[in-house]
Design a protein around this motif. Structure first.
Motif, PDB file in Angstrom:
ATOM      1  N   ASP A 283       2.685  -5.835  -4.815  1.00  0.00           N
ATOM      2  CA  ASP A 283       1.762  -4.875  -4.177  1.00  0.00           C
ATOM      3  C   ASP A 283       1.454  -3.730  -5.129  1.00  0.00           C
ATOM      4  O   ASP A 283       0.305  -3.309  -5.269  1.00  0.00           O
ATOM      5  CB  ASP A 283       2.409  -4.305  -2.903  1.00  0.00           C
ATOM      6  CG  ASP A 283       2.497  -5.329  -1.784  1.00  0.00           C
ATOM      7  OD1 ASP A 283       1.550  -6.122  -1.654  1.00  0.00           O
ATOM      8  OD2 ASP A 283       3.501  -5.328  -1.063  1.00  0.00           O
TER       9      ASP A 283
ATOM     10  N   HIS B 288      -0.798  -4.661  -7.879  1.00  0.00           N
ATOM     11  CA  HIS B 288      -2.149  -4.849  -7.355  1.00  0.00           C
ATOM     12  C   HIS B 288      -2.829  -3.495  -7.105  1.00  0.00           C
ATOM     13  O   HIS B 288      -4.012  -3.320  -7.405  1.00  0.00           O
ATOM     14  CB  HIS B 288      -2.068  -5.650  -6.056  1.00  0.00           C
ATOM     15  CG  HIS B 288      -3.402  -5.955  -5.471  1.00  0.00           C
ATOM     16  ND1 HIS B 288      -4.356  -6.655  -6.157  1.00  0.00           N
ATOM     17  CD2 HIS B 288      -3.953  -5.630  -4.266  1.00  0.00           C
ATOM     18  CE1 HIS B 288      -5.449  -6.760  -5.399  1.00  0.00           C
ATOM     19  NE2 HIS B 288      -5.217  -6.149  -4.247  1.00  0.00           N
ATOM     20  N   LEU B 289      -2.061  -2.539  -6.594  1.00  0.00           N
ATOM     21  CA  LEU B 289      -2.629  -1.212  -6.331  1.00  0.00           C
ATOM     22  C   LEU B 289      -3.123  -0.565  -7.633  1.00  0.00           C
ATOM     23  O   LEU B 289      -4.190   0.055  -7.661  1.00  0.00           O
ATOM     24  CB  LEU B 289      -1.586  -0.315  -5.656  1.00  0.00           C
ATOM     25  CG  LEU B 289      -1.379  -0.582  -4.165  1.00  0.00           C
ATOM     26  CD1 LEU B 289      -0.122   0.115  -3.661  1.00  0.00           C
ATOM     27  CD2 LEU B 289      -2.600  -0.125  -3.350  1.00  0.00           C
TER      28      LEU B 289
ATOM     29  N   CYS C 216      -7.175   0.364  -8.956  1.00  0.00           N
ATOM     30  CA  CYS C 216      -7.652   1.694  -9.359  1.00  0.00           C
ATOM     31  C   CYS C 216      -8.954   1.612 -10.141  1.00  0.00           C
ATOM     32  O   CYS C 216      -9.673   2.598 -10.291  1.00  0.00           O
ATOM     33  CB  CYS C 216      -6.588   2.404 -10.217  1.00  0.00           C
ATOM     34  SG  CYS C 216      -5.161   2.906  -9.274  1.00  0.00           S
TER      35      CYS C 216
ATOM     36  N   LYS D 203      -7.024   8.130  -9.104  1.00  0.00           N
ATOM     37  CA  LYS D 203      -6.323   7.127  -8.272  1.00  0.00           C
ATOM     38  C   LYS D 203      -4.947   6.806  -8.855  1.00  0.00           C
ATOM     39  O   LYS D 203      -3.955   6.712  -8.124  1.00  0.00           O
ATOM     40  CB  LYS D 203      -7.155   5.844  -8.189  1.00  0.00           C
ATOM     41  CG  LYS D 203      -8.386   5.989  -7.303  1.00  0.00           C
ATOM     42  CD  LYS D 203      -9.172   4.707  -7.309  1.00  0.00           C
ATOM     43  CE  LYS D 203     -10.443   4.839  -6.501  1.00  0.00           C
ATOM     44  NZ  LYS D 203     -11.358   3.713  -6.757  1.00  0.00           N
TER      45      LYS D 203
ATOM     46  N   LEU E  59      -1.242   7.488  -7.257  1.00  0.00           N
ATOM     47  CA  LEU E  59      -0.242   6.423  -7.091  1.00  0.00           C
ATOM     48  C   LEU E  59       1.054   6.789  -7.796  1.00  0.00           C
ATOM     49  O   LEU E  59       2.145   6.632  -7.239  1.00  0.00           O
ATOM     50  CB  LEU E  59      -0.758   5.118  -7.697  1.00  0.00           C
ATOM     51  CG  LEU E  59      -1.476   4.139  -6.785  1.00  0.00           C
ATOM     52  CD1 LEU E  59      -1.813   2.884  -7.572  1.00  0.00           C
ATOM     53  CD2 LEU E  59      -0.599   3.776  -5.600  1.00  0.00           C
TER      54      LEU E  59
ATOM     55  N   PRO F 168      -0.835   4.876  -0.056  1.00  0.00           N
ATOM     56  CA  PRO F 168      -1.681   3.908   0.660  1.00  0.00           C
ATOM     57  C   PRO F 168      -0.872   2.872   1.436  1.00  0.00           C
ATOM     58  O   PRO F 168      -1.405   1.833   1.785  1.00  0.00           O
ATOM     59  CB  PRO F 168      -2.491   3.263  -0.464  1.00  0.00           C
ATOM     60  CG  PRO F 168      -1.633   3.397  -1.666  1.00  0.00           C
ATOM     61  CD  PRO F 168      -0.805   4.624  -1.495  1.00  0.00           C
ATOM     62  N   TRP F 169       0.405   3.119   1.643  1.00  0.00           N
ATOM     63  CA  TRP F 169       1.206   2.192   2.444  1.00  0.00           C
ATOM     64  C   TRP F 169       1.818   2.952   3.615  1.00  0.00           C
ATOM     65  O   TRP F 169       1.835   4.187   3.608  1.00  0.00           O
ATOM     66  CB  TRP F 169       2.297   1.524   1.609  1.00  0.00           C
ATOM     67  CG  TRP F 169       3.115   2.480   0.808  1.00  0.00           C
ATOM     68  CD1 TRP F 169       4.141   3.242   1.239  1.00  0.00           C
ATOM     69  CD2 TRP F 169       2.954   2.778  -0.581  1.00  0.00           C
ATOM     70  NE1 TRP F 169       4.635   3.995   0.226  1.00  0.00           N
ATOM     71  CE2 TRP F 169       3.923   3.738  -0.923  1.00  0.00           C
ATOM     72  CE3 TRP F 169       2.074   2.326  -1.585  1.00  0.00           C
ATOM     73  CZ2 TRP F 169       4.063   4.256  -2.196  1.00  0.00           C
ATOM     74  CZ3 TRP F 169       2.218   2.851  -2.849  1.00  0.00           C
ATOM     75  CH2 TRP F 169       3.205   3.802  -3.167  1.00  0.00           C
TER      76      TRP F 169
ATOM     77  N   GLY G 283      -3.368  -2.595  -0.114  1.00  0.00           N
ATOM     78  CA  GLY G 283      -4.500  -2.014  -0.838  1.00  0.00           C
ATOM     79  C   GLY G 283      -5.772  -2.834  -0.694  1.00  0.00           C
ATOM     80  O   GLY G 283      -6.860  -2.322  -0.943  1.00  0.00           O
TER      81      GLY G 283
END
Lengths: 226, 665
Positions: free
Chosen positions: B186, B189-190, B194, B215, B219, B362-363, B402
């Motif tokens: 994850d 991937h996040l 970006c 972004k 993160l 974002p989680w 995401g």
């Protein structure tokens, strides 16, 4: 009257009916010593076992100290009123001499605690020591029974028979496994102890010499006492 | 004799061990399942009945301006006025409507507020109770899956799934057990995402790295990267190699010239030693171009620390630099690398905050002190971006945190039904347990679910089950008792006709499973009883041998006045004692096994060469708790069975004739 046996018969049914004892009656008073003699296989031991409630009779009744023996009171009679002495001694081999002697008291739920500093020991314990002293076995009290000689074993058995102060002593060939010298000692010990305490004694033996030490002698022959 | 006794104890202990272990594990698994089942769906539910939906209290919203002529959800009913209808401005109440149910003072009775106050009272009385209103609706989930393409660039694919939407239960104290933290996949991937931003026209993601720096910074404020690992063949920067140390390597030649080196290889090209001196490179002692590429086929894991200055100017992921340290076949590698050919191997992820964070990750995350009063939050970035939770199966199918998309649902306009879209992104995955709709159920913020319910004109749901209050308690098995209490209070308050109380035992999707567990347990208890019986019969053989062996002693004791009863008790008691001893040995062994169950399972898995237990069914680790019922079962049944087993030889012993024994000696 300590022992009153009336019309005792014993029959074995297999394979054909055999009558071993035929309407035997016997009375033994306190302080009286009785010897029963007879050939092997005549039923001497059977009679003794019936008198001691170890075996039921086919017919007849046994009365010990005024109590009629029945299946419900056998164990109490054996514990309180009867002391047994066997030819094969029948000690509990894994226990000490003292434990063996104390066994009747234990079974009768008496206090058997040994002595300790400040406590002379329970009544049964003291009595056991006295009895062992009397038969000359005090020095072996804490020996395992299996290490004793035949004569010593029988002396321990005599102590055990007297522990609960029974009124009747039944002895089945008490010197059968011993040499003559030891036999005489055992007889004197047994009869001496009984007379000293006024006990009734019934001894089964085939030794005339030893039987002669008793006050009365009966012969078991063809199922009857003579 | 001692050997036989030990064997008897051994066999019974073994059976006791087996029973305790099996019953404990099955009970634990059942508990885990119940927990899973009720964490999401609550062990108890309070749902409005048809009477509620046809009452004036519910219908009044549809003709009242203050309710925007729309039925209100339970939450809105709780927060809003009891009677929204204004007799002067709103239309008249239709004559066919049921009469409003009024209190003695003339005010409208409010079944929702009363029910909520009953629940609130219960919570005050019992601290482990939690409750929350829930609602369900439906829509079509469409996710756009942007993934890196093999040769650079990206691929786009779409995933469409007609879904049930359940309101996310942020009040459930058990929800967090169903959620797994973001995986490294994850996180990678996040970071990849970006580079992408929604296009203005279509709202679909397109390559647009203009906001990459922001972004990535956001993160990285939530993630601390600990290790990076190489993906595929990794090009090792020259500066990573140790200086002045010859390193075994292979060289690929083109004619006589070396074109590339391969570290720690056994197969390719010419073998030799590679040495770095400053920025110069030597191959077998001979200088070569230091620009020649050096590769490693083997995966290398680096301890990594981000160089903050590289973040400030980063335009793309490749621009991020790290101080790294690792080793390849004992060759120490140390220096700086860019985020090229590597991915996150391990990272610390913030999933809990003491205070609500200024910039949310974002989680899904928890806010509050751990354990007490902690609340789970589904991130919402704007009205355009709402976090939703998908079932774990999506994760297995390659969906990552995401991923963006929307929920489509039909809404009536003046002319026709029109598709409405609500933008969403995947904020996490939950374990749906045995939920019947399983992977088709997604969790969304309660207001989203209600919005769809009120806007959507398609009635998919039985209203009497799709909304209500979910009630959680710690001891799930207490649910029926609590249900009874709740029912009684609703009745006392005179609103029981509006509410239905259901426990997990009545949930359609749970019934079969619960019955299955129960019958499994009954069956094994029965089998256990039979095995135990067989094991205890061992005692019979042992004691019969003992009685024969101790015949003479029995005869002597009888001659000395021991009663038949006391002889019988010696052997019966011995049997029971063997049983008790064996039970304790067995229970002790079971406790020890339960404590080390994971090690044992690992060993079993190792022997089998695959997972011995399916994690989907058994959970990630087998239960370790001793089952009280199993304990009770063996500690009661084993001594009883042993006692009974001991009685048979005891009867034989007390029936022995002392005369016969003593005569034969």
């Amino acid at each position: 009257m300590i022992l009153k046996a009336q019309n005792i018969s014993k029959k074995f049914k297999t394979p054909v009916e055999v009558t071993i004892l035929n309407h035997i009656s016997l009375e033994v008073n306190a302080g009286e010593t009785v010897a029963i003699m007879g050939k092997s296989g005549e039923g001497k031991t059977t009679l003794l076992h019936i008198l001691g409630t170890l075996e039921p009779a086919t017919e007849g009744s046994i009365e010990i100290c005024g109590t009629v023996a029945s299946a419900s009171n056998w164990h109490a009679l054996r514990n309180q009123k009867i002391g047994f002495i066997f030819q094969a001694y029948n000690l509990l081999e894994d226990y000490t001499v003292l434990e063996n002697v104390l066994m009747p008291a234990k079974i009768g739920n008496q206090d058997t605690r040994p002595g300790s500093p400040g406590f002379p020991g329970s009544a049964a314990y003291q009595r056991a020591l006295e009895l062992l002293e009397e038969v000359g076995l005090a020095h072996r009290a804490h020996f395992p029974a299996k290490l004793l000689s035949g004569g010593e074993k029988q002396r321990a058995a005599i102590s055990r028979a007297f522990l609960n102060d029974p009124a009747l002593i039944l002895a089945d060939e008490p010197s059968g496994n011993l040499d003559h010298a030891h036999s005489t000692i055992i007889y004197h010990l047994l009869l001496g102890a009984a007379q000293k305490r006024g006990k009734a004694v019934v001894v089964v033996t085939h030794d005339r010499e030893l039987a002669a030490l008793c006050q009365k002698t009966y012969f078991l022959m063809d199922g009857g006492l003579k | 004799m001692t050997l036989i006794a030990l064997m008897s104890i051994g066999v019974i202990s073994l059976v006791v061990w087996l029973i305790v272990l099996f019953l404990s594990v099955t009970e634990g698994i059942e508990k885990t399942w119940l927990q899973k089942l009720t964490s999401l769906n609550a062990p108890l539910r309070l749902t409005p009945t048809q009477n509620y939906y046809s009452s004036y209290y519910y219908l009044a919203d549809s003709i009242s301006e203050s309710s925007h002529y729309t039925s209100r959800s339970l939450k809105e009913k709780l927060l809003g006025p009891t009677d929204p209808h204004n007799e002067t401005t709103d239309e008249a109440i239709p004559s066919y409507w049921p009469k409003p149910e009024r209190n003695p003072d003339g005010s409208l009775s409010d079944p929702v507020k009363i029910a909520a106050s009953i629940l609130s009272d219960l919570k005050k009385e019992q601290a482990d109770i939690a409750y929350q209103d829930f609602e369900m609706s439906g829509g079509v989930l469409k996710l756009q899956l942007v993934r890196p393409a093999a040769g650079g660039g990206e691929t786009h694919s779409f995933l469409t799934q007609a879904s049930y939407l359940a309101s996310f239960a942020d009040q459930s104290p058990y929800m967090k057990e169903l959620i797994s933290p973001p995986s490294m996949k994850d996180l990678n991937h996040l970071f990849f995402l970006c580079h992408y931003a929604p296009e203005t026209k279509t709202q679909e993601l397109g390559f647009n790295p203009s906001s990459f720096q922001k972004k990535a910074s956001d993160l990285l404020s939530q993630i601390e990267i600990k290790t990076l690992k190489t993906t595929g063949v990794f090009r090792v920067p020259l500066t990573l190699l140790p200086e002045n140390i010859p390193i075994p390597a292979g060289a690929t030649l083109k004619g006589k010239d070396v074109v590339r080196f391969m570290l720690a290889t056994t197969e390719r090209g010419e073998k030799g030693l590679l040495k770095r001196v400053g920025y110069d490179l030597f191959w077998n002692g001979k200088a070569v171009y230091s620009t020649l590429p050096i590769y490693s086929e083997q995966e290398v894991s680096f301890q990594a620390q981000l160089i903050q200055s590289s973040l400030a100017t980063a335009q793309r992921l490749d621009d991020l630099r790290f101080d790294v340290q690792g080793s390849l076949n004992n060759i120490p590698l140390k220096g700086e690398i860019n985020w090229i050919g590597v991915e996150i191997g391990a990272a610390d992820v913030k999933t809990h905050f003491a205070e609500p964070p200024k910039s949310a990750p974002p989680w899904i995350y928890g806010v509050g002190i751990h354990g007490i009063g902690q609340k789970l939050v589904l991130p919402i970035f704007s009205s355009q971006e709402r976090g939703i939770m998908l079932s774990r199966q999506f994760q297995d199918n390659g969906v990552r945190i995401g991923d963006r998309g929307y929920i489509a649902y039909p809404a009536a306009t003046a002319g026709a039904l029109q598709e409405q879209r609500l933008s969403v992104f995947v904020a996490g995955f939950y374990d749906p347990g045995v939920l019947a709709v399983g992977n088709k159920c997604l969790l969304a913020p309660a207001n989203v679910v209600h919005l769809i319910n009120t806007t959507s004109q398609v009635e998919h749901f039985d209203k009497t089950t799709s909304a209500g209050f979910a009630v959680w308690i710690k001891e799930i098995k207490q649910a029926p008792a609590l249900a009874k209490k709740l029912q009684d209070r609703l009745k006392a308050a005179g609103i029981d006709q509006y509410w239905k109380v259901t426990t997990y035992q009545e949930y359609d999707f749970a019934k079969d499973l619960l019955q299955q567990f129960q019958s499994d347990r009954y069956l094994f208890t029965l089998i256990g009883l039979v095995i135990l019986l067989v094991a205890c019969s061992n005692i019979i053989s042992f004691l019969v041998i003992l009685v024969n062996d101790k015949k003479q002693e029995i005869g002597i004791l009888q001659a000395l006045g021991a009663s038949r009863k006391s002889i019988a008790m010696i052997f019966g008691g011995l049997g029971a004692a063997l049983g008790v001893l064996s039970s304790f040995v067995g229970v002790g062994a079971a406790l020890l096994t339960l404590k080390n169950l994971d090690t044992l399972v690992q060993f079993l898995s190792f022997l089998q060469g695959r997972d011995a237990f399916n994690a989907v069914f058994f959970g990630s680790s087998l239960p370790h708790d001793l089952s009280f019922q199993a304990l009770l079962f063996v500690l009661v049944i084993t001594p009883i069975l042993s006692l009974i087993a001991g009685l048979i030889p005891a009867l034989k012993a007390c029936r022995l004739s002392p005369s016969a024994i003593l005569r034969s000696e």
